[in-house]
Design an enzyme around this catalytic site. Sequence first.
Site, PDB file in Angstrom:
ATOM      1  N   ASN A   1      -7.215  -3.632  14.635  1.00 27.14           N
ATOM      2  CA  ASN A   1      -8.617  -3.954  14.301  1.00 27.14           C
ATOM      3  C   ASN A   1      -8.716  -5.138  13.336  1.00 27.14           C
ATOM      4  OD1 ASN A   1      -7.699  -2.858  11.936  1.00 27.14           O
ATOM      5  ND2 ASN A   1      -9.187  -1.204  11.819  1.00 27.14           N
TER       6      ASN A   1
ATOM      7  N   ASP B   1       0.822  -1.210   0.000  1.00 24.80           N
ATOM      8  CA  ASP B   1       0.000   0.000   0.000  1.00 24.80           C
ATOM      9  C   ASP B   1       0.854   1.259   0.000  1.00 24.80           C
ATOM     10  OD1 ASP B   1       0.911  -0.432   2.599  1.00 24.80           O
ATOM     11  OD2 ASP B   1      -1.043  -1.033   3.343  1.00 24.80           O
TER      12      ASP B   1
ATOM     13  N   HIS C   1      -7.100  -5.438  10.433  1.00 28.71           N
ATOM     14  CA  HIS C   1      -6.923  -5.144   9.001  1.00 28.71           C
ATOM     15  C   HIS C   1      -5.643  -5.776   8.463  1.00 28.71           C
ATOM     16  CE1 HIS C   1      -4.655  -1.032   9.598  1.00 28.71           C
ATOM     17  NE2 HIS C   1      -3.813  -2.034   9.558  1.00 28.71           N
TER      18      HIS C   1
ATOM     19  N   GLU D   1      -9.713  -2.493   5.709  1.00 28.24           N
ATOM     20  CA  GLU D   1     -10.310  -2.293   7.018  1.00 28.24           C
ATOM     21  C   GLU D   1     -11.508  -3.227   7.208  1.00 28.24           C
ATOM     22  OE1 GLU D   1      -8.599  -0.652   8.958  1.00 28.24           O
ATOM     23  OE2 GLU D   1      -8.091   1.369   8.323  1.00 28.24           O
TER      24      GLU D   1
HETATM   25  P1  PGA Z   1       2.329  -2.103  12.605  1.00 26.64           P
HETATM   26  O1  PGA Z   1       1.179  -1.986  11.535  1.00 26.64           O
HETATM   27  O2  PGA Z   1       3.291  -3.123  12.086  1.00 26.64           O
HETATM   28  O3  PGA Z   1       2.934  -0.723  12.657  1.00 26.64           O
HETATM   29  O4  PGA Z   1       1.701  -2.498  13.893  1.00 26.64           O
HETATM   30  C1  PGA Z   1       0.575  -3.129  11.062  1.00 26.64           C
HETATM   31  C2  PGA Z   1      -0.636  -2.768  10.258  1.00 26.64           C
HETATM   32  O5  PGA Z   1      -1.293  -1.764  10.575  1.00 26.64           O
HETATM   33  O6  PGA Z   1      -0.965  -3.522   9.322  1.00 26.64           O
END
Ligand code: PGA
Length: 245
Positions: A137, A70, A139, A144
């Site tokens: 959450n 992304d 995702h 999401e």
């Molecule tokens: P993080 O993010 O590795 O910074 O916890 C993971 C994500 O949001 O997919």
Amino acid sequence: MKNLTVISCKDHAEIGSVTAKLIAEQIKKNPNLVLGLPTGKTPIPVYQELCKMYDDGNLDCSQVTTFNLDEYLHRGKGDPDSYYTFMHKNLFDHIPFKESYFPNAKLYNIGRSCNNYDVLIEEHGGIDLQILGVGSNGHIAFNEPSNDISDMTHLVALTFQTISDNANKFYNGDINKVPRYAISMGIRQILKAKSIILIANGEEKAKAIYDTLEGAVTPRVPASLLRTHQDVTFIIDEKAASLLD
Ligand code: PGA
């Protein structure tokens, strides 16, 4: 036959070394590997470990192609908070890869940009190994929680939870600085990867990991959909695993 593996690690550092070793093994087996990569805090020790392997002469990525999951909308090369910059700082400035691609989030025609990315991935024969983090959450990439399973690369509006998580991680808690939109690979596209590794650490991921592995398989918890994949490995530390049976 389905292959779902859970590897438990002591801590974040161990997730880094275990995951980097699995990636290096795949590159050894297939030097032309097409590798899907995430950004975020979780993969940082993985990238550090890969850099160490490269410095020690134990890793050759010169024929490996990467696709990032992304990019924030309107960000890219030259923007300090883009995922392009994050990846260069943490990996690509250190290890030479054959080619590294990101969704083009600066193109005026977003629909075309998303489609171009999908075509590019297809032209490279699809992703062999996809590495994923997971949001608190549930995702994956920027898919999401939702009632529908997203398809291919698309524009997403980030949820308040993700904006607030990213503010705390990267913007000193200032939610006004966090971009609101991103371009993300879709879930069906992620599920097309030949094999998938999801990494998670820390207690803030415990609920998401519990829902992912022991809850219902539902787009309300995007990571739970990985349980429908043929070859998926979860590499999680003790804190992230703390709610599991
Ligand atoms: P993080 O993010 O590795 O910074 O916890 C993971 C994500 O949001 O997919």
